[in-house]
Write a protein that holds these residues in place. Structure first.
Motif, PDB file in Angstrom:
ATOM      1  N   GLN A   1       0.833  -1.209   0.000  1.00 18.70           N
ATOM      2  CA  GLN A   1       0.000   0.000   0.000  1.00 18.70           C
ATOM      3  C   GLN A   1       0.864   1.254   0.000  1.00 18.70           C
ATOM      4  O   GLN A   1       0.856   2.031   0.941  1.00 18.70           O
ATOM      5  CB  GLN A   1      -0.949  -0.014   1.207  1.00 18.70           C
ATOM      6  N   THR A   2       1.591   1.466  -1.065  1.00 22.73           N
ATOM      7  CA  THR A   2       2.517   2.602  -1.134  1.00 22.73           C
ATOM      8  C   THR A   2       1.798   3.946  -1.134  1.00 22.73           C
ATOM      9  O   THR A   2       2.338   4.933  -0.642  1.00 22.73           O
ATOM     10  CB  THR A   2       3.411   2.488  -2.386  1.00 22.73           C
ATOM     11  N   ASP A   3       0.576   3.984  -1.650  1.00 22.49           N
ATOM     12  CA  ASP A   3      -0.173   5.244  -1.665  1.00 22.49           C
ATOM     13  C   ASP A   3      -0.563   5.699  -0.264  1.00 22.49           C
ATOM     14  O   ASP A   3      -0.794   6.868  -0.025  1.00 22.49           O
ATOM     15  CB  ASP A   3      -1.456   5.102  -2.489  1.00 22.49           C
ATOM     16  N   TYR A   4      -0.635   4.760   0.660  1.00 21.52           N
ATOM     17  CA  TYR A   4      -1.101   5.060   2.007  1.00 21.52           C
ATOM     18  C   TYR A   4      -0.068   4.661   3.045  1.00 21.52           C
ATOM     19  O   TYR A   4      -0.413   4.284   4.162  1.00 21.52           O
ATOM     20  CB  TYR A   4      -2.438   4.344   2.266  1.00 21.52           C
ATOM     21  N   SER A   5       1.198   4.756   2.686  1.00 22.93           N
ATOM     22  CA  SER A   5       2.266   4.306   3.581  1.00 22.93           C
ATOM     23  C   SER A   5       2.261   5.055   4.910  1.00 22.93           C
ATOM     24  O   SER A   5       2.581   4.483   5.942  1.00 22.93           O
ATOM     25  CB  SER A   5       3.621   4.411   2.903  1.00 22.93           C
ATOM     26  N   SER A   6       1.875   6.332   4.905  1.00 30.15           N
ATOM     27  CA  SER A   6       1.861   7.072   6.166  1.00 30.15           C
ATOM     28  C   SER A   6       0.766   6.545   7.098  1.00 30.15           C
ATOM     29  O   SER A   6       0.925   6.569   8.313  1.00 30.15           O
ATOM     30  CB  SER A   6       1.658   8.564   5.914  1.00 30.15           C
ATOM     31  N   LEU A   7      -0.325   6.058   6.534  1.00 33.62           N
ATOM     32  CA  LEU A   7      -1.405   5.520   7.361  1.00 33.62           C
ATOM     33  C   LEU A   7      -1.065   4.157   7.944  1.00 33.62           C
ATOM     34  O   LEU A   7      -1.408   3.861   9.075  1.00 33.62           O
ATOM     35  CB  LEU A   7      -2.694   5.393   6.538  1.00 33.62           C
ATOM     36  N   VAL A   8      -0.398   3.316   7.161  1.00 34.83           N
ATOM     37  CA  VAL A   8      -0.161   1.938   7.610  1.00 34.83           C
ATOM     38  C   VAL A   8       1.241   1.705   8.162  1.00 34.83           C
ATOM     39  O   VAL A   8       1.549   0.608   8.600  1.00 34.83           O
ATOM     40  CB  VAL A   8      -0.454   0.922   6.470  1.00 34.83           C
ATOM     41  N   SER A   9       2.076   2.738   8.195  1.00 31.00           N
ATOM     42  CA  SER A   9       3.469   2.551   8.627  1.00 31.00           C
ATOM     43  C   SER A   9       3.575   2.031  10.065  1.00 31.00           C
ATOM     44  O   SER A   9       4.371   1.140  10.351  1.00 31.00           O
ATOM     45  CB  SER A   9       4.273   3.838   8.460  1.00 31.00           C
ATOM     46  N   THR A  10       2.775   2.564  10.974  1.00 26.73           N
ATOM     47  CA  THR A  10       2.827   2.113  12.369  1.00 26.73           C
ATOM     48  C   THR A  10       2.318   0.685  12.490  1.00 26.73           C
ATOM     49  O   THR A  10       2.886  -0.123  13.226  1.00 26.73           O
ATOM     50  CB  THR A  10       1.991   3.037  13.270  1.00 26.73           C
ATOM     51  N   VAL A  11       1.258   0.361  11.758  1.00 25.05           N
ATOM     52  CA  VAL A  11       0.730  -1.003  11.785  1.00 25.05           C
ATOM     53  C   VAL A  11       1.796  -1.961  11.254  1.00 25.05           C
ATOM     54  O   VAL A  11       2.039  -3.019  11.849  1.00 25.05           O
ATOM     55  CB  VAL A  11      -0.575  -1.123  10.965  1.00 25.05           C
ATOM     56  N   LEU A  12       2.437  -1.588  10.152  1.00 27.59           N
ATOM     57  CA  LEU A  12       3.490  -2.448   9.587  1.00 27.59           C
ATOM     58  C   LEU A  12       4.638  -2.648  10.567  1.00 27.59           C
ATOM     59  O   LEU A  12       5.164  -3.757  10.698  1.00 27.59           O
ATOM     60  CB  LEU A  12       4.031  -1.860   8.285  1.00 27.59           C
ATOM     61  N   LEU A  13       5.028  -1.591  11.255  1.00 21.90           N
ATOM     62  CA  LEU A  13       6.116  -1.677  12.234  1.00 21.90           C
ATOM     63  C   LEU A  13       5.740  -2.648  13.358  1.00 21.90           C
ATOM     64  O   LEU A  13       6.521  -3.534  13.712  1.00 21.90           O
ATOM     65  CB  LEU A  13       6.432  -0.295  12.800  1.00 21.90           C
TER      66      LEU A  13
END
Length: 194
Positions: A118-130
């Motif tokens: 989800q590169t378009d929404y990386s700022s939204l999912v970055s914490t979840v991914l971490l």
């Protein structure tokens, strides 16, 4: 005596290759209760998913009122049901930790692959991914190696459809993460061994 060894080795190999319980390959997991830190990592991940959905509600649309899109390639809810559970309508006599851990790992990998794309929404999912990666690395390290099809968003979809799908998948991940949290807590408690 050497002649016996020659016949014994191929016979043993044939037995190993034809016996379904021996020949199947499963990831190596801990046989005892999961570490206390795994409970903490799983709780943190669930909180981050919920926070991300709340942020998306403020900036995109109300994700919390959308249908969910679950990973249907695993059987985590049934595999991780506690023994003596009556939730599915049938009483489950035993708890198979290996199956539960395997299904959780496959789910984690599935959602990691999808969210990473989800590169378009990386700022939204970055914490979840971490937080998801922390849980995988510390409690299910073999899940980072699973080879499954990527959950990448289709470039044919328009921006609205991609956001809508991201919301639905995150909602599904939230629901599945609740199941995972319960299962990890159950395994950590050691109740399944009694």
């Amino acid at each position: 005596m050497p002649l016996v060894k020659l016949y014994f080795t191929p016979a043993l190999l044939l037995l190993v290759l034809t016996c379904p319980q021996v020949s199947r390959s499963l990831p190596v997991t801990s046989r005892g209760p999961l570490k206390e830190s795994c409970v903490s990592y799983a709780n943190t991940l669930l909180r981050n998913i919920t926070d991300t959905l709340t942020q998306m509600e403020e900036h995109v649309f109300n994700c919390l009122q959308l249908n969910v899109e679950l990973n249907m390639t695993t059987s985590t809810p049934s595999a991780c049901a506690p023994k003596e559970s009556k939730c599915s309508g049938t009483v489950k006599a035993e708890f198979d930790q290996e199956s539960c851990v395997t299904n959780i790992g496959e789910d984690l990998h599935h959602y990691y692959e999808f969210l990473s794309a989800q590169t378009d929404y990386s700022s939204l999912v970055s914490t979840v991914l971490l937080r998801l990666r922390e849980l995988m690395e510390n409690c299910f390290p073999w899940s980072l190696q699973i080879d499954v099809s990527k959950g990448a968003a289709s470039r044919d979809e328009n921006s609205f459809d991609r956001r809508l799908r991201l919301c639905k998948v995150l909602r599904g991940f939230q629901v599945r993460c609740i199941t995972m949290n319960r299962a990890i807590g159950y395994m950590n408690s050691g109740e399944h061994t009694k």
